[in-house]
Write a protein that holds these residues in place. Structure first.
Motif, short mmCIF file in Angstrom:
data_model
loop_
_atom_site.label_atom_id
_atom_site.label_comp_id
_atom_site.label_asym_id
_atom_site.label_seq_id
_atom_site.Cartn_x
_atom_site.Cartn_y
_atom_site.Cartn_z
N GLN A 7 4.11 26.53 47.80
CA GLN A 7 3.27 27.73 47.65
C GLN A 7 4.03 28.95 47.14
O GLN A 7 3.44 29.80 46.47
CB GLN A 7 2.65 28.09 49.02
N ASP A 8 5.33 29.04 47.45
CA ASP A 8 6.10 30.24 47.12
C ASP A 8 7.04 30.00 45.94
O ASP A 8 7.59 28.91 45.77
CB ASP A 8 6.92 30.69 48.33
N ALA A 9 7.27 31.05 45.17
CA ALA A 9 8.21 30.98 44.05
C ALA A 9 9.64 30.98 44.57
O ALA A 9 9.94 31.54 45.62
CB ALA A 9 7.99 32.16 43.11
N VAL A 10 10.53 30.36 43.79
CA VAL A 10 11.94 30.26 44.16
C VAL A 10 12.79 30.60 42.94
O VAL A 10 12.50 30.16 41.82
CB VAL A 10 12.30 28.84 44.66
N LEU A 11 13.85 31.38 43.15
CA LEU A 11 14.84 31.61 42.10
C LEU A 11 15.78 30.41 42.14
O LEU A 11 16.64 30.31 43.03
CB LEU A 11 15.59 32.92 42.36
N ALA A 12 15.59 29.49 41.23
CA ALA A 12 16.28 28.20 41.26
C ALA A 12 17.26 28.08 40.11
O ALA A 12 17.35 28.94 39.23
CB ALA A 12 15.25 27.07 41.20
N GLY A 13 18.00 26.98 40.12
CA GLY A 13 18.96 26.70 39.06
C GLY A 13 18.94 25.23 38.71
O GLY A 13 18.53 24.38 39.51
N GLY A 14 19.38 24.90 37.52
CA GLY A 14 19.45 23.51 37.09
C GLY A 14 20.18 23.44 35.76
O GLY A 14 20.68 24.44 35.25
N GLY A 15 20.21 22.24 35.20
CA GLY A 15 20.80 22.08 33.88
C GLY A 15 21.80 20.95 33.80
O GLY A 15 22.64 20.80 34.68
N SER A 16 21.69 20.14 32.75
CA SER A 16 22.61 19.03 32.52
C SER A 16 22.93 18.94 31.03
O SER A 16 22.02 18.92 30.21
CB SER A 16 22.01 17.70 32.99
N PRO A 17 24.22 18.87 30.66
CA PRO A 17 24.58 18.85 29.24
C PRO A 17 24.52 17.48 28.59
O PRO A 17 24.71 17.36 27.38
CB PRO A 17 26.03 19.36 29.27
N ALA A 18 24.25 16.44 29.35
CA ALA A 18 24.40 15.09 28.82
C ALA A 18 23.31 14.70 27.82
O ALA A 18 23.59 14.29 26.70
CB ALA A 18 24.44 14.09 29.97
N ASP A 19 22.05 14.84 28.20
CA ASP A 19 20.94 14.37 27.37
C ASP A 19 19.68 15.08 27.85
O ASP A 19 19.55 15.37 29.05
CB ASP A 19 20.79 12.85 27.51
N PRO A 20 18.71 15.37 26.96
CA PRO A 20 17.50 16.07 27.40
C PRO A 20 16.77 15.37 28.55
O PRO A 20 16.19 16.03 29.41
CB PRO A 20 16.64 16.08 26.13
N ASP A 21 16.81 14.06 28.58
CA ASP A 21 16.12 13.33 29.65
C ASP A 21 16.70 13.66 31.01
O ASP A 21 15.98 13.67 32.02
CB ASP A 21 16.23 11.83 29.39
N PHE A 22 18.01 13.91 31.07
CA PHE A 22 18.68 14.06 32.35
C PHE A 22 18.12 15.21 33.17
O PHE A 22 18.07 15.15 34.39
CB PHE A 22 20.19 14.28 32.14
#
Length: 538
Positions: free
Chosen positions: A416-431
């Motif tokens: 229900q609530d928004a979150v300041l999140a993080g992510g990201g992988s340099p290997a391949d778009p699928d990852f």
């Protein structure tokens, strides 16, 4: 993504009080860290990281993107992010149809308990991860695997269901010993905290909330490391980490830009900048009446001033983000950049019936345009991004309240609530994109935290994953990025360069292009087993 697709790090982070207690009461160079002295010692290194793993078992996701100090994968990534052999003797032999991958295994390798490594361990590792009883949220990353079979003790053959182009990159995943982990409960057994691997270091102690202590593996197949003792001090609070580095309690640390700049020009220390795929984003939960409204999402996407965040929060150490793919990646879709345009944001909201009230905050059908935005306690970058985002949103008539909390507080609220999140992988778009956006993964731990549901995106993600043709894959990921313009379930803010400050007695070091999960497996210590510090025996 990792076992927790968009998250604050490799795993769950403990509450601030634990981190501060660790800083105040625990010296990572104490005897618990292994034999010898701590920070400043010629053959040791003590580094400060922000996060702690849930588990040290690769069967549950630990080290899945490579660089585990305890384990090795069939392959590894070098400083240029090029695949190289590790437990395999060469890159895999791939059949013409892209459905069969054959790996020849290195001979004479032993686990740290002296038992030999062999094909059965590879088969055990992959089959266990694919078992639905195993609590590994990254299982979908191996969706293409139909079977894995040993051919004698020296070879392993993977058969795929479809020609999954980046499969070889998945085989940096660490290999677990069947003779140890196979006799335990995979989710709760002792192996999760007392691992045995083939890697350059052995875990000597894990003081949860405080540190991970390692000693060099004298029998490592790649050669015994010169750094005999390696300690990762877990210090969640950025300010505390900087203070301990300044005091000499740490040999190195990851720091946000505003704190790292205080060390520039220091005699005896060097600052290293690593380019990354690491982004900060705001989840806009589909189940929230305001954040889930497409008009509100589109308005926020252009109301936010990304460049101002790069300039003021990151001190220029990063770039604006418009999706999970950085603008300088070959996979980025040109034309999907969103220009900061407050007037356009207001027009989108006006047209959709979100009208300003007397206090300037909009409402529609009795629903006020307001929602909370959670960020991780002690994380200055997330806090500053959250406050800047809320400020930009308010100018458009949307009232966002920034709230701090631990993941234990935040996770139950994510639907229900928004979150300041993080992510990201340099290997391949699928990852990264599959676990971030696939509707079927909504509510699966930290996968698809926004509960994003877009049929066109689902179809494109499957097409990108299942095609072996690069042009077809590019078209699929172009579709994903264009759909995120039409209905952004997340507001992507910035891609962040990681900054590390390290004692220069270790000599000039290198960094890799890094994922979101940094510090633990990335940073200048990605290859600490190769370091030769001043004063150490050559």
């Amino acid at each position: 993504m990792t076992a927790r697709s968009i998250r604050g790090a490799v795993a769950t982070v403990l509450a601030t009080v634990l981190s501060i207690s660790a800083a105040a009461c625990s010296n990572p160079g104490d005897p618990d860290a292994g034999s010898g002295s701590g920070a400043g010692s010629a053959d040791s290194a003590v580094v400060g990281i922000a996060y702690e793993p849930d588990s040290l078992s690769p069967l549950l996701g630990y080290g899945k993107d490579g660089n585990s100090k305890i384990f090795d994968g069939l392959l590894a990534l070098d400083g240029e992010m090029t695949l190289r052999p590790a437990l395999a003797t060469a890159l895999p032999e791939v059949s013409a149809d892209g459905l069969t991958y054959t790996y020849r295994l290195r001979k004479g390798v032993t686990f740290s308990d002296g038992k030999p490594f062999g094909a059965k361990d590879v088969v055990f590792t992959y089959r266990t991860i694919l078992d639905e009883k195993t609590n590994n949220a990254s299982r979908t990353e191996l969706d293409a695997v139909k079977s894995v079979e040993a051919v004698g003790e020296g070879s392993v053959v993977f058969t795929l269901k479809y020609p999954y182009a980046p499969f070889a990159q998945r085989t940096v995943l660490p290999i677990a010993p069947e003779h140890v982990a196979g006799g335990q409960d995979v989710n709760t057994g002792a192996f999760t905290t007392h691992p045995i691997g083939t890697g350059p270091y052995l875990l000597t102690k894990w003081s949860k909330g405080e540190k991970l202590s390692f000693r060099a593996n004298p029998d490592y197949w790649g050669g015994a490391p010169k750094i005999k003792k390696f300690t990762m001090a877990i210090i969640k609070d950025d300010d505390v980490r900087a203070t301990r580095l300044r005091s000499g309690d740490l040999d190195g640390a990851i720091l946000p830009p505003n704190l790292a700049k205080g060390f520039k020009g220091d005699d005896g220390r060097r600052t290293y900048a690593a380019t990354t795929y690491d982004y900060r984003t705001v989840t806009l939960p589909t189940h929230n009446k305001v954040a889930g409204d497409t008009a509100v999402r589109r308005a926020l996407d252009v109301a936010v001033d990304r460049q101002a965040m790069v300039d003021s929060i990151l001190n220029g150490e990063g770039k604006p983000a418009y999706g999970p793919v950085p603008t300088d990646s070959e996979w980025f879709t040109k034309g999907t950049e969103r220009t900061h345009d407050l007037a356009a944001a207001k027009k989108i909201l006006d047209t959709a019936g979100w009208k300003p009230g007397k206090d300037g905050i909009r409402a529609k059908d009795g629903v006020r345009a307001a929602f909370p935005l959670w960020y991780l306690t002690g994380d200055k970058l997330r806090q500053e991004h959250a406050l800047a985002y809320a400020s930009d949103a308010k100018k458009a008539g949307i009232d966002i309240t920034a709230e701090a909390g631990t993941w234990e507080v935040i996770e139950p609220r994510m639907k229900q609530d928004a979150v300041l999140a993080g992510g990201g992988s340099p290997a391949d778009p699928d990852f990264d994109q599959y676990t971030l956006l696939k509707s079927s993964l909504a509510g699966d731990g930290f996968n698809n935290m926004a509960w994003y549901d877009n049929k066109a995106v689902d179809t494109a993600l499957e097409a990108g994953r299942r095609s072996g043709d690069k042009a077809a894959r590019r078209a699929a990921y172009d579709t994903v990025q264009r759909e995120l313009v039409k209905n952004p379930g997340y507001t992507f803010l910035t891609h962040i360069d990681h900054l590390y400050v390290v004692d220069d007695r270790f000599g000039p070091l290198t960094t890799q292009v890094e994922p979101h999960d940094h510090g633990l497996a990335s940073g200048p210590w990605w290859n600490v087993e190769k370091w030769t510090p001043e004063g150490a025996e050559k």
